[in-house]
Scaffold this motif. Structure first.
Motif, short mmCIF file in Angstrom:
data_model
loop_
_atom_site.label_atom_id
_atom_site.label_comp_id
_atom_site.label_asym_id
_atom_site.label_seq_id
_atom_site.Cartn_x
_atom_site.Cartn_y
_atom_site.Cartn_z
N LEU A 1 36.61 -42.12 23.85
CA LEU A 1 38.03 -41.79 23.72
C LEU A 1 38.30 -40.34 24.10
O LEU A 1 37.46 -39.47 23.85
N PRO A 2 39.47 -40.05 24.69
CA PRO A 2 39.82 -38.67 25.04
C PRO A 2 39.82 -37.76 23.80
O PRO A 2 40.34 -38.14 22.74
N GLY A 3 39.20 -36.62 23.93
CA GLY A 3 39.16 -35.64 22.85
C GLY A 3 38.05 -35.84 21.85
O GLY A 3 37.82 -34.99 20.98
N VAL A 4 37.33 -36.95 21.94
CA VAL A 4 36.23 -37.20 21.01
C VAL A 4 34.97 -36.51 21.50
O VAL A 4 34.55 -36.70 22.65
N LEU A 5 34.38 -35.70 20.63
CA LEU A 5 33.20 -34.92 21.00
C LEU A 5 31.90 -35.62 20.62
O LEU A 5 30.85 -35.31 21.16
N GLY A 6 31.98 -36.54 19.67
CA GLY A 6 30.78 -37.25 19.25
C GLY A 6 31.07 -38.19 18.10
O GLY A 6 32.05 -38.00 17.37
#
Length: 331
Positions: A269-274
């Motif tokens: 998903l956009p903006g998800v770092l981990g």
């Protein structure tokens, strides 16, 4: 006042603070006779005048560390210095330079509030007038002046904890050790104690405190060492430790099934770092919260996953701990 018959501790020779650390350890180890490794090669420095926190769950090694630094626990290996004095070789001198509040309530219940302070001063070599003056000073500091003549048993738990801290300060120690200072007291008493500790800090008192309360470490400490299983996992200011996660938002999902496809979908998903599996469910690290919630719900629905609970939070010291250990700070 009656003579207690207590052996007098030689009066502390107050040393002028220098440029070195207030506390330093090198490869400090404690292994108990049953084989338990409580502290594992601890390397630590506490600066003069700072409030330094050891944060970790019960059994992390915090109390054992304080025990070694205050001469109550004999290290298995390694070295430690307090106020520039080597702890193992010069234990008596160290005792003169420190104040200690353990998790046990050691107030003398046969004495009044003021007498507990007075006789502590006498034990550390103050004459009668000096001990009385210091007792009055401490009563003001810990907000117990109106209770000076009261028996200890008439104090609330929070008041007794304030008195314990005050008693440890009568001889003006260079370093104050507080082991879980607010455990077992109510929230209002905890806030009152925090205010006193902040005032001590403003006056230049070096304080090392152990705690498993994330908020306590966050609010009080200039630097925090996160400790678990006898080792330091991370060390820095609370803000630096929280920034080390690299995320502005942490979303925790309690979801079933917790499939690999769901984890992969959320990770993309956009903006998800981990996305990681944590003790409370799936922990999703993101660079912001805007628009994140509907995308997460849609992804869960698309994978036929049942979402039981969802929470959003900014990074905390507890989330740093969970990230480092994979378990809850309260475990």
């Amino acid at each position: 006042m009656a003579d207690t018959g207590t052996t007098v501790m030689p009066r502390a020779e107050q040393r002028e603070p220098g440029s070195g650390p207030a506390i330093r350890t090198r490869e400090l180890v404690k292994r108990y006779s049953n084989g338990t490794l409580a502290v594992d090669r601890l390397e630590l420095e506490v600066r003069q005048g700072e409030i330094f926190g050891l944060l970790g769950p019960n059994g992390a090694g915090k109390t054992t560390t304080v025990g070694m630094l205050t001469t109550r626990v004999t290290p298995t290996a390694g070295e430690a210095w307090v106020a520039g004095v080597e702890v193992r070789r010069h234990a008596v001198q160290v005792k003169r330079l420190i104040g200690v509040v353990t998790q046990s309530n050691t107030l003398d219940r046969s004495l009044t509030v003021q007498e507990n302070l007075y006789y502590h001063g006498r034990y550390f070599g103050l004459n009668g007038r000096e001990a009385a003056v210091e007792a009055d000073r401490i009563l003001e500091m810990v907000r117990l002046k109106e209770r000076a003549r009261a028996p200890v048993d008439q104090l609330s738990g929070g008041m007794q904890q304030r008195l314990l801290i005050g008693r440890a300060l009568v001889h003006r120690p260079q370093v104050l050790f507080l082991d879980e200072p607010t455990a077992g007291i109510d929230p209002q008493a905890r806030l009152a104690l925090w205010e006193i500790l902040r005032e001590l800090h403003e006056g230049g008192q070096t304080i090392l405190l152990t705690t498993h309360y994330m908020e306590e470490a966050d609010r009080l400490c200039e630097r925090v060492a996160i400790m678990d299983r006898g080792r330091i996992l991370a060390l820095g200011s609370p803000e630096d430790l929280k920034r080390s996660l690299g995320a502005e938002t942490i979303m925790t999902l309690q979801v079933e099934p917790m499939s690999e496809r769901l984890v992969a979908g959320l990770s993309g998903l956009p903006g998800v770092l981990g996305v990681e599996r944590g003790p409370r469910g799936l922990d999703l690290y993101a660079d912001g919260a805007r628009g994140l919630l509907p995308r997460v719900v849609e992804t869960a629905l698309a994978e036929n996953a049942e979402l039981h609970d969802l929470s959003l939070a900014a990074p905390t010291l507890e989330t740093v701990f969970i990230k480092l250990t994979g378990r809850d700070l309260r475990e």
